[in-house]
Scaffold this motif. Structure first.
Motif, PDB file in Angstrom:
ATOM      1  N   GLY A 260       0.778  -1.233   0.000  1.00 62.09           N
ATOM      2  CA  GLY A 260       0.000   0.000   0.000  1.00 62.09           C
ATOM      3  C   GLY A 260       0.806   1.278   0.000  1.00 62.09           C
ATOM      4  O   GLY A 260       0.236   2.367  -0.034  1.00 62.09           O
ATOM      5  N   SER A 261       2.131   1.172   0.007  1.00 62.22           N
ATOM      6  CA  SER A 261       2.941   2.383   0.208  1.00 62.22           C
ATOM      7  C   SER A 261       3.152   3.190  -1.063  1.00 62.22           C
ATOM      8  O   SER A 261       3.447   4.375  -0.989  1.00 62.22           O
ATOM      9  CB  SER A 261       4.295   2.019   0.819  1.00 62.22           C
ATOM     10  OG  SER A 261       5.034   1.212  -0.072  1.00 62.22           O
ATOM     11  N   PRO A 264      -1.767   3.623  -2.759  1.00 62.06           N
ATOM     12  CA  PRO A 264      -2.791   3.186  -1.795  1.00 62.06           C
ATOM     13  C   PRO A 264      -4.177   3.030  -2.408  1.00 62.06           C
ATOM     14  O   PRO A 264      -4.961   2.204  -1.946  1.00 62.06           O
ATOM     15  CB  PRO A 264      -2.777   4.280  -0.722  1.00 62.06           C
ATOM     16  CG  PRO A 264      -1.907   5.368  -1.228  1.00 62.06           C
ATOM     17  CD  PRO A 264      -1.080   4.846  -2.357  1.00 62.06           C
ATOM     18  N   THR A 308      -1.899  -1.573   7.199  1.00 56.16           N
ATOM     19  CA  THR A 308      -2.482  -0.938   6.008  1.00 56.16           C
ATOM     20  C   THR A 308      -3.573  -1.827   5.421  1.00 56.16           C
ATOM     21  O   THR A 308      -4.641  -1.340   5.018  1.00 56.16           O
ATOM     22  CB  THR A 308      -1.384  -0.643   4.969  1.00 56.16           C
ATOM     23  OG1 THR A 308      -0.498   0.329   5.528  1.00 56.16           O
ATOM     24  CG2 THR A 308      -1.968  -0.105   3.668  1.00 56.16           C
TER      25      THR A 308
END
Ligand code: GLT
Ligand code: MN
Ligand code: MN
Ligand code: MN
Length: 383
Positions: A260-261, A264, A308
């Motif tokens: 997710g970095s 996202p 996340t």
């Protein structure tokens, strides 16, 4: 509330949190962790499972005695910490013998050795309870296509996978194989560059029911594709046996970022898809911490992947429950009645006779701008 629990089925490979930060331009920045230490770390951060390549656990040159000791200690550590082994795989890319491929090598001895190594890796995985066996053919590819015809490589891979399915049946291992595609890196071009390519290949095997795919976010993204669409096709075909979660910017080297970095929003649609359809397999994070990190940073990385995921899962629930979003979806669905039904002479002639008001059909705004903005506001935390 974002605390990982066993039912979330979060797993990591020994090679992920154990990654020492070596890259093509620089040496390792973190000390080696033993498999037992990695299990301890995974338990500390709240993971459910651990996966491994044969040689992540047992060095390629270990004696049978060393192998047995390592397996005994690893099994004990898993039991002590309540960590399970959902998946195992085989390293057919690191050793120089595989420099021009393993199952697709031109050298029959290399192909035989690759098969032997894989059978032993299956023995090892089965001994520790793995039910999924991943095959990622990192070296199955080319720099120059003078070396072999690609259709020959396809036939060789088919022979190997057919053999391995029979071996699993014969041993009573009950494995599901999950084929993992990647377009390039470490080879200039890797055969079966996308999940879709493997989905077509699987249907040509002797036991297609035993074989599915292991799509990886980074790999489909490297190819410039929509990862969630590939996952959806695998799911719809009943072939989503495993998944490798991480993140990646298109057009870059193989990054394996924290889930997710990098994107996202794409991660949100993916989590929403997996949760909406009820995917029940492992959520495996095939990623590693930045090279700037020590092992505290590795824990931050691992916790971040899971957190996340859980945040996005909650956002997906929020999206599904949002009245304005639901109203928009209902409006979209209004025009989504039956299009033509099953073919018959009658339905075909009725359809041929039907009149369409093209201008009217094309004139209605679909409100996807509003739908996407509402999605963004959920993601950005103001809704
Ligand atoms: C390697 C690769 C991954 C594969 C692993 C399984 S090894 O780290 O980049 O995508 O899933 O062989
Ligand atoms: Mn990868
Ligand atoms: Mn992977
Ligand atoms: Mn990678």
């Amino acid at each position: 509330k974002y605390t990982p629990r066993p039912e979330h089925r979060f797993s990591f490979g020994l090679w992920t949190v154990g990654n020492r930060g070596r890259d093509p331009f620089g040496a390792e920045v973190r000390p080696t962790l033993s498999p037992v230490e990695i299990v301890r770390l995974l338990a500390e951060v709240g993971a459910w499972g651990v996966n491994f390549h044969d040689n992540d656990l047992v060095p390629i040159d270990a004696t049978p005695q060393e192998r047995d000791r390592i397996v005994r200690e690893f099994r004990q550590a898993c039991e002590d910490h309540g960590i399970v082994v959902p998946m195992a795989t085989v390293n057919l890319f690191f050793d120089p013998v595989f420099r021009d491929g393993a199952f697709t090598s031109n050298d029959a001895r290399v192909r035989a050795y690759a098969l032997q190594k894989t059978m032993r890796a299956m023995d090892l995985g089965a001994e520790l309870g793995a039910k999924i066996f991943v095959l990622w053919g990192g070296r199955e590819g080319t720099e120059t296509d003078g070396c072999r015809r690609p259709d020959e490589a396809i036939k060789r891979l088919r022979d190997a996978v057919n053999f391995l399915c029979e071996y699993s049946l014969d041993q009573g291992y009950d494995y599901k194989f999950a084929l993992e595609a990647k377009p390039n890196e470490p080879r200039a071009d890797i055969y079966f560059p996308t999940t879709g390519a493997y989905l077509a290949f699987i249907e040509t095997l002797d036991h297609p029911e035993m074989v599915g795919v292991n799509p990886e976010v980074a790999h489909e993204t490297m190819a410039g594709l929509n990862f969630m669409h590939a996952v959806a096709q695998a799911w719809e075909a009943g072939k989503l046996f495993h998944i490798d979660l991480n993140d990646q910017l298109p057009g870059r080297y193989d990054q394996d970022f924290r889930f997710g970095s990098a994107n996202p929003k794409a991660a949100f649609w993916l989590v929403k898809f997996l949760e909406d359809v009820g995917y029940a397999g492992p959520r495996h994070f095939d990623a590693h911490a930045y090279r700037t990190e020590d092992y505290e940073g590795v824990k931050d990385f691992a916790r971040g992947c899971m957190r996340t995921y859980l945040i996005l899962k909650e956002k997906a629930e929020r999206w599904n429950a949002d009245p304005e979003i639901q109203a928009l979806l209902a409006e979209i669905k209004e025009t989504d009645g039956e299009a033509f039904g099953k073919f018959s002479k009658e339905t075909a002639s009725a359809l041929l006779a039907r009149q369409f008001d093209r201008a009217a059909l094309a004139s209605k705004g679909l409100k996807y701008e509003r739908l996407d903005q509402l999605t963004m506001e959920i993601l950005l935390g103001v809704r």
